[in-house]
Design an enzyme around this catalytic site. Structure first.
Site, PDB file in Angstrom:
ATOM      1  N   ASN A  93      43.229  46.891  40.333  1.00 57.89           N
ATOM      2  CA  ASN A  93      44.316  47.080  41.333  1.00 57.89           C
ATOM      3  C   ASN A  93      45.567  46.393  40.770  1.00 57.89           C
ATOM      4  O   ASN A  93      46.697  46.581  41.121  1.00 57.89           O
ATOM      5  CB  ASN A  93      43.971  47.155  42.622  1.00 57.89           C
ATOM      6  CG  ASN A  93      43.623  45.744  42.818  1.00 57.89           C
ATOM      7  OD1 ASN A  93      42.325  45.276  42.633  1.00 57.89           O
ATOM      8  ND2 ASN A  93      44.265  44.881  43.623  1.00 57.89           N
ATOM      9  N   LYS A  94      45.438  45.614  39.891  1.00 54.49           N
ATOM     10  CA  LYS A  94      46.576  44.518  39.402  1.00 54.49           C
ATOM     11  C   LYS A  94      46.247  43.799  38.051  1.00 54.49           C
ATOM     12  O   LYS A  94      44.813  44.100  37.662  1.00 54.49           O
ATOM     13  CB  LYS A  94      46.584  43.496  40.624  1.00 54.49           C
ATOM     14  CG  LYS A  94      45.681  42.442  40.670  1.00 54.49           C
ATOM     15  CD  LYS A  94      45.896  41.393  41.768  1.00 54.49           C
ATOM     16  CE  LYS A  94      44.761  40.637  42.090  1.00 54.49           C
ATOM     17  NZ  LYS A  94      45.034  39.460  43.142  1.00 54.49           N
ATOM     18  N   GLY A  95      47.032  43.278  37.512  1.00 55.94           N
ATOM     19  CA  GLY A  95      46.879  42.534  36.618  1.00 55.94           C
ATOM     20  C   GLY A  95      46.364  43.112  35.184  1.00 55.94           C
ATOM     21  O   GLY A  95      46.957  44.108  34.843  1.00 55.94           O
ATOM     22  N   ASN A 169      35.956  44.296  34.014  1.00 57.48           N
ATOM     23  CA  ASN A 169      37.341  43.190  34.144  1.00 57.48           C
ATOM     24  C   ASN A 169      37.355  42.428  35.487  1.00 57.48           C
ATOM     25  O   ASN A 169      37.959  41.443  35.597  1.00 57.48           O
ATOM     26  CB  ASN A 169      38.605  44.318  34.251  1.00 57.48           C
ATOM     27  CG  ASN A 169      39.619  43.361  34.480  1.00 57.48           C
ATOM     28  OD1 ASN A 169      40.349  42.447  33.690  1.00 57.48           O
ATOM     29  ND2 ASN A 169      40.264  43.293  35.706  1.00 57.48           N
ATOM     30  N   TYR A 304      33.278  28.988  36.298  1.00 59.92           N
ATOM     31  CA  TYR A 304      34.064  30.004  35.690  1.00 59.92           C
ATOM     32  C   TYR A 304      33.604  30.171  34.293  1.00 59.92           C
ATOM     33  O   TYR A 304      33.467  31.157  33.618  1.00 59.92           O
ATOM     34  CB  TYR A 304      35.438  30.043  36.096  1.00 59.92           C
ATOM     35  CG  TYR A 304      36.396  30.998  35.257  1.00 59.92           C
ATOM     36  CD1 TYR A 304      36.421  32.177  35.830  1.00 59.92           C
ATOM     37  CD2 TYR A 304      36.698  30.671  34.171  1.00 59.92           C
ATOM     38  CE1 TYR A 304      37.198  33.275  34.776  1.00 59.92           C
ATOM     39  CE2 TYR A 304      37.660  31.763  33.248  1.00 59.92           C
ATOM     40  CZ  TYR A 304      37.975  33.063  33.860  1.00 59.92           C
ATOM     41  OH  TYR A 304      38.231  33.892  33.150  1.00 59.92           O
ATOM     42  N   LYS A 308      31.402  32.786  32.151  1.00 61.26           N
ATOM     43  CA  LYS A 308      32.013  33.784  31.301  1.00 61.26           C
ATOM     44  C   LYS A 308      31.168  33.223  29.801  1.00 61.26           C
ATOM     45  O   LYS A 308      31.013  34.257  29.068  1.00 61.26           O
ATOM     46  CB  LYS A 308      33.402  33.513  30.922  1.00 61.26           C
ATOM     47  CG  LYS A 308      34.396  33.828  31.725  1.00 61.26           C
ATOM     48  CD  LYS A 308      34.404  35.188  32.220  1.00 61.26           C
ATOM     49  CE  LYS A 308      35.506  35.802  33.114  1.00 61.26           C
ATOM     50  NZ  LYS A 308      35.318  37.183  33.224  1.00 61.26           N
ATOM     51  N   VAL A 335      46.959  34.717  29.711  1.00 59.92           N
ATOM     52  CA  VAL A 335      47.752  35.940  30.538  1.00 59.92           C
ATOM     53  C   VAL A 335      48.245  35.343  31.839  1.00 59.92           C
ATOM     54  O   VAL A 335      47.279  34.883  32.615  1.00 59.92           O
ATOM     55  CB  VAL A 335      47.071  37.517  30.574  1.00 59.92           C
ATOM     56  CG1 VAL A 335      48.063  38.207  31.355  1.00 59.92           C
ATOM     57  CG2 VAL A 335      46.517  37.678  29.293  1.00 59.92           C
ATOM     58  N   THR A 337      48.220  35.556  35.394  1.00 59.59           N
ATOM     59  CA  THR A 337      47.761  36.497  36.348  1.00 59.59           C
ATOM     60  C   THR A 337      47.355  35.584  37.606  1.00 59.59           C
ATOM     61  O   THR A 337      47.310  34.372  37.493  1.00 59.59           O
ATOM     62  CB  THR A 337      46.344  37.145  35.805  1.00 59.59           C
ATOM     63  OG1 THR A 337      45.502  36.356  35.593  1.00 59.59           O
ATOM     64  CG2 THR A 337      46.761  38.055  34.603  1.00 59.59           C
ATOM     65  N   ASN A 340      44.317  32.758  37.016  1.00 63.03           N
ATOM     66  CA  ASN A 340      44.682  31.415  36.538  1.00 63.03           C
ATOM     67  C   ASN A 340      45.995  30.909  37.383  1.00 63.03           C
ATOM     68  O   ASN A 340      46.674  29.975  36.907  1.00 63.03           O
ATOM     69  CB  ASN A 340      44.997  31.237  35.237  1.00 63.03           C
ATOM     70  CG  ASN A 340      46.194  32.421  34.529  1.00 63.03           C
ATOM     71  OD1 ASN A 340      46.871  32.587  35.221  1.00 63.03           O
ATOM     72  ND2 ASN A 340      46.154  32.877  33.406  1.00 63.03           N
TER      73      ASN A 340
END
Length: 379
Positions: A93-95, A169, A304, A308, A335, A337, A340
């Site tokens: 929905n974003k980023g 994502n 986090y 990952k 990026v 967003t 971060n």
């Protein structure tokens, strides 16, 4: 394959994909609303109840205000829309997720844009429709909710019978941040990327067990949950299935202080989900006991980073298990967003290039690899 060879292959892949870059006319042609398009207009998932499965014949779907059952009657009981390529993008929905959906749509891919929040998801789809991308539709998805994941899988199976591209994502940072305090520190990008800021940020970042569980359940278990649910329809892809796991620079094994953990995650011949999840149990135990540093875990955004790192490991396990698919993971770049706290420096258009490149890999492309943006890199 050594690192130089991998970089060369990454360059060759980008060259091979150059023909995917559409002209403005191509974008308009793909995105022009056509009455013949099987998905003309939006269909929006309508969730009934907080966690339960939907009760429509095709779960969660309404087409321009027409219920799914009446839509099926109008189409004929056995007729299905059958786009050449169908993609799911989670957390879109974003980023980077939204931009990935837009770029895939510009290549003529029919995109199921998913989001946990229905209002934000439908607004995102509407924003793409307003600029001509009628081949983007919405379905609600909470990657932490097995019923929500099952609903999406049921919808794709009933409506399309196959899936060609899955871009995992959706993500969570695993920490609570004093954003104003973080801004006041004025940390330069190089310090973020290198990890030099680890000690500096501790005063403005808080992590507890609940945050860590949310992070791991989203970034690793959520990806696993969605992927396993959609594997049956991915296996029916007629163009060759692609799975893209959006990772992070924090995932790289060289950033893991504990050599034993590095070796276990790099032992691809013997690696499996059971071993990965045993490591995660150990991480949570050390977090609970306040012994992360002694345990050799990364101290910069620990949950986090670990989530990952194991996501990359899971990518390699999947790629080995399903050799007919192209399954890769990608660091999208630093990026700007929300995840971060907008400390990044790249635009989302740049961040989506890697995921889109891997989603559109030609047959015979690499699998089981890690990419730093659009260049193959070392795990």
């Amino acid at each position: 394959m050594n690192y130089s060879e991998r970089k060369l292959l990454g360059s060759e892949i980008r060259s091979a994909l150059a023909f995917f870059q559409p002209s403005a006319a191509t974008i308009l042609r793909h995105s022009a609303i056509s009455s013949s398009h099987p998905l003309t207009g939006a269909f929006f998932g309508v969730r009934k109840g907080n966690r339960g499965l939907r009760s429509e014949k095709i779960p969660g779907a309404t087409f321009l205000g027409i219920t799914s059952s009446s839509r099926q009657q109008a189409m004929g009981s056995n007729e299905r829309p059958n786009p050449d390529r169908l993609a799911v993008v989670t957390g879109a929905n974003k980023g980077i997720g939204l931009e990935t959906a837009r770029q895939l749509a510009s290549h003529g891919v029919t995109v199921i844009l998913t989001a946990r929040d229905e209002k934000r998801g439908t607004d995102a789809v509407e924003s793409l429709h307003q600029v001509g991308f009628s081949n983007v539709v919405f379905h609600q998805l909470d990657v932490r909710d097995p019923a929500s994941v099952a609903s999406l899988a049921h919808f794709i199976q009933n409506q399309f019978g196959k899936l060609d591209i899955l871009v995992n994502n959706a993500g969570a940072s695993g920490v609570v941040v004093d954003v104003e305090g973080l801004k006041a520190l004025n940390i330069d990008p190089e310090s973020w990327l290198s990890g030099k800021a680890t000690n500096i940020v501790q005063a403005v970042i808080r992590q507890d067990n609940e945050d860590a569980v949310t992070c791991l359940d989203t970034n690793y278990y959520g990806v696993k949950r969605v992927t396993e649910a959609l594997l049956p329809v991915l296996m029916r892809s007629t163009s060759g299935a692609r799975i893209v796991n959006v990772s992070s620079l924090r995932s790289e094994l060289k950033r893991m202080p504990n050599e034993s953990i590095r070796n276990q995650l790099n032992d691809i011949d013997n690696l499996n989900e059971e071993k990965i999840e045993k490591l995660l149990d150990g991480f949570l135990e050390d977090l609970k006991n306040g012994t992360l540093e002694a345990g050799g875990w990364p101290m910069m955004l620990p949950s986090y980073s670990v989530s990952k790192t194991v996501l990359n490991a899971y990518t390699r396990v999947l790629a080995k298990r399903y050799p007919d698919m192209c399954i890769n993971c990608v660091h999208p770049g630093y990026v700007k967003t929300d995840i971060n706290w907008n400390t990044g420096v790249l635009a989302t258009e740049e961040g989506a290039k890697g995921p889109v490149m891997l989603a559109l890999l030609p047959n015979g492309g690499p699998s089981g690899c890690y990419f730093d943006q659009t260049t193959m890199a070392e795990y």
